[in-house]
Design a protein around this motif. Sequence first.
Motif, PDB file in Angstrom:
ATOM      1  N   ILE A   1       8.001   9.891  10.491  1.00 25.58           N
ATOM      2  CA  ILE A   1       6.936   9.376   9.626  1.00 25.58           C
ATOM      3  C   ILE A   1       7.587   8.421   8.631  1.00 25.58           C
ATOM      4  N   THR A   2       7.031   7.219   8.513  1.00 25.57           N
ATOM      5  CA  THR A   2       7.551   6.266   7.514  1.00 25.57           C
ATOM      6  C   THR A   2       6.493   6.043   6.436  1.00 25.57           C
ATOM      7  N   VAL A   3       6.936   6.123   5.185  1.00 24.05           N
ATOM      8  CA  VAL A   3       6.043   5.877   4.042  1.00 24.05           C
ATOM      9  C   VAL A   3       6.256   4.431   3.594  1.00 24.05           C
ATOM     10  N   VAL A   4       5.161   3.694   3.466  1.00 20.65           N
ATOM     11  CA  VAL A   4       5.272   2.295   3.039  1.00 20.65           C
ATOM     12  C   VAL A   4       4.409   2.058   1.796  1.00 20.65           C
TER      13      VAL A   4
ATOM     14  N   ASN B   1       0.500   4.799   4.321  1.00 23.32           N
ATOM     15  CA  ASN B   1       0.434   3.726   3.335  1.00 23.32           C
ATOM     16  C   ASN B   1       0.157   4.367   1.980  1.00 23.32           C
ATOM     17  N   ASN B   2       1.176   4.389   1.130  1.00 25.34           N
ATOM     18  CA  ASN B   2       1.078   5.139  -0.125  1.00 25.34           C
ATOM     19  C   ASN B   2       0.762   4.221  -1.312  1.00 25.34           C
ATOM     20  N   THR B   3      -0.526   3.874  -1.429  1.00 24.12           N
ATOM     21  CA  THR B   3      -0.933   3.078  -2.587  1.00 24.12           C
ATOM     22  C   THR B   3      -1.964   3.822  -3.423  1.00 24.12           C
ATOM     23  N   ASP B   4      -2.773   4.657  -2.758  1.00 29.47           N
ATOM     24  CA  ASP B   4      -3.798   5.428  -3.452  1.00 29.47           C
ATOM     25  C   ASP B   4      -3.566   6.904  -3.131  1.00 29.47           C
ATOM     26  N   LEU B   5      -3.342   7.728  -4.168  1.00 28.92           N
ATOM     27  CA  LEU B   5      -2.921   9.118  -3.942  1.00 28.92           C
ATOM     28  C   LEU B   5      -3.923   9.954  -3.158  1.00 28.92           C
TER      29      LEU B   5
END
Length: 199
Positions: A128-131, A174-178
């Motif tokens: 899993i990659t977090v971007v 896609n980590n922009t909104d929790l």
Amino acid sequence: MTPTIVGLTGGIGSGKTTVANYFKALNVPVYIADNEAKALMNRSKVIKRKLIKLFGDEAYVDNTLNKPFIASQIFSNQDLLKKMNAIVHPKVAKHFSNWVKKQNVPYVISEVAIIFENGSQGKYDYIITVVAPEQTRLNRVIKRDNSSEAKVKAIMNNQWTDQQKTEHSDFVINNTDLIDTKLQVENIHTKLLKSITKA
């Protein structure tokens, strides 16, 4: 049954720890490689001896790893960084392997910043990659580490780009909104459980 091993990675400031905590909330055991490496550097007499040989007596202060000194030494010296990793990584790998054997769950997560950069992607069943956008990541790290933009960018330049990572990953968060990030984690969790039980 040995748990399936899922690698969790992402560039500096992408929010891997946030994502790891969401998985923990779903009762998934999470191994934070960086934390374990630091603990072993303080605990293992063998590692201590080798690091003092590599960096000199300044590597430890009052028997504790001198993190600012080590960081300043490896910051722009790839050769020293590789030598340090060659001392620490095999011990962390062994520690992780023993940890996995104790977990009685369908899958575990291993959070590692540089899975692709150190060529260890073959060790994982899934990755899993977090971007997150570069500017967001920069702002997070400058605030978190009280660091300069130049320092953070230098670290980023040593890591694979998000595009390179996502091309080799099974899942991307896609980590922009929790709230959205939490939903993505729950979705991946469901998919992983389905996939593992099928296998």
